[in-house]
Write an enzyme that holds these catalytic residues in place. Structure first.
Site, mmCIF file in Angstrom:
data_model
loop_
_atom_site.group_PDB
_atom_site.id
_atom_site.type_symbol
_atom_site.label_atom_id
_atom_site.label_comp_id
_atom_site.label_asym_id
_atom_site.label_seq_id
_atom_site.Cartn_x
_atom_site.Cartn_y
_atom_site.Cartn_z
ATOM 1 N N SER A 68 -6.939 4.108 -1.859
ATOM 2 C CA SER A 68 -6.792 2.652 -1.770
ATOM 3 C C SER A 68 -8.087 1.923 -2.118
ATOM 4 C CB SER A 68 -6.349 2.244 -0.362
ATOM 5 O OG SER A 68 -5.020 2.632 -0.149
ATOM 6 N N THR A 88 -8.209 -1.533 1.396
ATOM 7 C CA THR A 88 -7.610 -2.534 0.497
ATOM 8 C C THR A 88 -8.160 -3.933 0.761
ATOM 9 O OG1 THR A 88 -5.617 -1.184 0.505
ATOM 10 C CG2 THR A 88 -5.443 -3.355 -0.503
ATOM 11 N N HIS A 101 2.717 8.792 4.271
ATOM 12 C CA HIS A 101 1.944 9.998 4.611
ATOM 13 C C HIS A 101 2.709 10.787 5.684
ATOM 14 C CE1 HIS A 101 -1.850 9.556 2.454
ATOM 15 N NE2 HIS A 101 -1.892 8.280 2.783
ATOM 16 N N ASP A 116 0.843 -1.196 0.000
ATOM 17 C CA ASP A 116 0.000 0.000 0.000
ATOM 18 C C ASP A 116 0.879 1.248 0.000
ATOM 19 O OD1 ASP A 116 -1.878 2.088 0.514
ATOM 20 O OD2 ASP A 116 -3.222 0.641 1.442
ATOM 21 N N ASP A 147 1.996 2.800 3.350
ATOM 22 C CA ASP A 147 1.246 4.020 3.029
ATOM 23 C C ASP A 147 1.276 5.025 4.179
ATOM 24 O OD1 ASP A 147 -0.755 5.555 1.410
ATOM 25 O OD2 ASP A 147 -2.045 5.072 3.114
ATOM 26 N N GLU A 159 -1.169 -7.987 2.139
ATOM 27 C CA GLU A 159 -0.906 -6.553 1.976
ATOM 28 C C GLU A 159 0.148 -6.046 2.965
ATOM 29 O OE1 GLU A 159 -3.238 -2.280 1.709
ATOM 30 O OE2 GLU A 159 -3.787 -3.662 3.300
ATOM 31 N N ASP A 180 -0.917 -0.395 -4.827
ATOM 32 C CA ASP A 180 -2.179 0.228 -5.242
ATOM 33 C C ASP A 180 -1.960 1.647 -5.779
ATOM 34 O OD1 ASP A 180 -1.491 1.122 -2.708
ATOM 35 O OD2 ASP A 180 -3.502 0.885 -1.847
ATOM 36 N N HIS A 181 -0.920 2.299 -5.248
ATOM 37 C CA HIS A 181 -0.561 3.656 -5.686
ATOM 38 C C HIS A 181 0.730 4.015 -4.972
ATOM 39 C CE1 HIS A 181 -1.769 4.981 -1.704
ATOM 40 N NE2 HIS A 181 -2.878 4.275 -1.872
HETATM 41 ZN ZN LIG Z 1 -2.870 6.599 1.858
#
Ligand SMILES: [Zn+2]
Length: 374
Positions: free
Chosen positions: A79, A132, A265, A37, A261, A256, A303-304
């Site tokens: 997500s 997710t 952040h 993620d 992620d 995952e 996912d990104h």
């Molecule tokens: Zn995020």
């Protein structure tokens, strides 16, 4: 003597070419679908660089691809939309879980696999109601609809689930004056909550491991040990046994690296490194499994990308020998850059090139015989 040598080399060449060809012709029975993620090439590069370029799980890849991550209503996905594309093969709007913008539900590879007699599993380091994992079993307009996502979970039949999120299940069942212990039992699950006993869980039957109220602790805290690798191994043991009992059809496992992620952040290089390494350990477990069990395809995607993480040189004068590097963040949000996909095992040759995230989702289903028409 010369002839003997020649025969020897011909024999070796023949063996090698058979070995090289067999993964392409063999049927794929098992999919291990791994999602980092927020993991972009910057994250993977950081891990390689900080490991002094010693080979990592990512370096074991036998094929690669790139995916475009935009959602239907935003060039920068979240997500929920990206997970939906990977899980179901359909793009949707941000915040939407397992359904199209008009509300039409779309089935995940996990749901389809179970309907077609495969064993299925989900292993995450966040709460299992999070966007997710939810895209693999739920159909909701909003990723924040925790009660709805819990309700959808109770309608699914997943062999093994490891993660956090006990709080949301408790809340969901309490609102109906139901006891979560009884409810999980009625669903056929043996419930486990003690992370320190993860390795002792019997590798059979339906298993639900909820090891935290919300997310599991971060990797950098050291409080979750080798959770993701251990949970992946345990899930593979359970799925192998369950698949054997169930017509030996194979399995689909989603794993995952959920917290890459969050650390991105937070713009935390230490946090990103710890979570990406943790994810890589789980990837190694999956790739080792694929080595030992032909017919297994490992798909490692993201996912990104989060953070716009780059690794700039400290100086612009490249005539210098080494001027040091830094970790720079372009944002504390998600970005629109493409993300990498790493393939390993039987069928690794079947996915390559530049594609939509939804196309990857479709291809993974097709490879295991669960294409849209099934
Ligand atoms: Zn995020």
């Amino acid at each position: 003597m010369k002839k003997l040598f020649l025969l020897f080399f011909v024999a070796i060449f023949a063996c090698n070419s058979i070995e090289a060809k067999s993964p392409k012709t063999q049927k794929v029975n098992n999919i291990i679908y791994m999602i980092g993620d927020g993991m972009g090439l910057g994250h993977v590069s950081m891990m390689q660089l900080e490991g002094k370029y010693q080979p990592t799980a990512f370096d074991r890849a036998q094929n690669i691809a790139l995916i475009k991550t935009y959602s239907l209503n935003n060039r920068v996905t979240d997500s929920a939309a990206a997970g939906t594309a990977l899980a179901t093969g359909y793009k949707t709007n941000n915040s939407t879980v397992g359904q199209l913008p008009d509300g039409t539900p779309v089935e995940s590879i996990t749901t389809k696999a179970k309907r077609n007699n495969f064993a299925t599993g989900i292993v995450v380091s966040c709460y299992v109601q999070h966007a997710t994992p939810a895209t693999f079993f739920a159909h909701r307009k909003s990723r924040g609809d925790n009660d709805g996502i819990c309700e959808d979970f109770t309608k699914e039949d997943i062999d093994v689930v490891f993660g956090g999120g006990m709080r949301y299940f408790k809340q969901y069942f309490e609102k109906q004056n139901k006891d979560y212990n009884k409810e999980f039992k009625a669903l056929g699950y043996s419930l486990h909550t003690d992370l320190s006993k993860l390795n002792d869980i019997p590798a059979e039957g339906k298993v639900l491991g909820l090891f935290a109220d919300g997310d599991l602790p971060s990797a950098k805290s050291g409080k979750r040990g080798e959770y993701l690798a251990d949970a992946t191994q345990k899930a593979l043991d359970i799925l192998t046994n369950n698949a054997k009992k169930n017509k030996n059809k194979g399995f689909v496992l989603m794993v995952e690296g959920s917290k890459i992620d969050g650390e991105s952040h937070s713009r935390s290089p230490e946090g990103i490194l710890a979570e990406t390494r943790d994810f890589a350990n789980a990837i190694n477990v999956a790739m080792d499994y694929a080595d030992a069990h032909p017919g297994t395809l490992v798909v490692v995607a993201a996912d990104h990308e989060t953070g716009g993480l780059s690794i700039p040189s400290n100086k612009t004068d490249f005539t210098l020998a080494e001027s040091g590097i830094g970790y720079a963040f372009g944002t504390s949000s998600h970005t629109a850059t493409m993300v990498p996909v790493y393939l390993y095992g039987t069928g690794a040759n079947l996915i390559e090139g530049v594609m939509e995230n939804s196309e990857l989702g479709q291809k993974v289903q097709e490879i295991i015989g669960l294409g849209d028409k099934k």
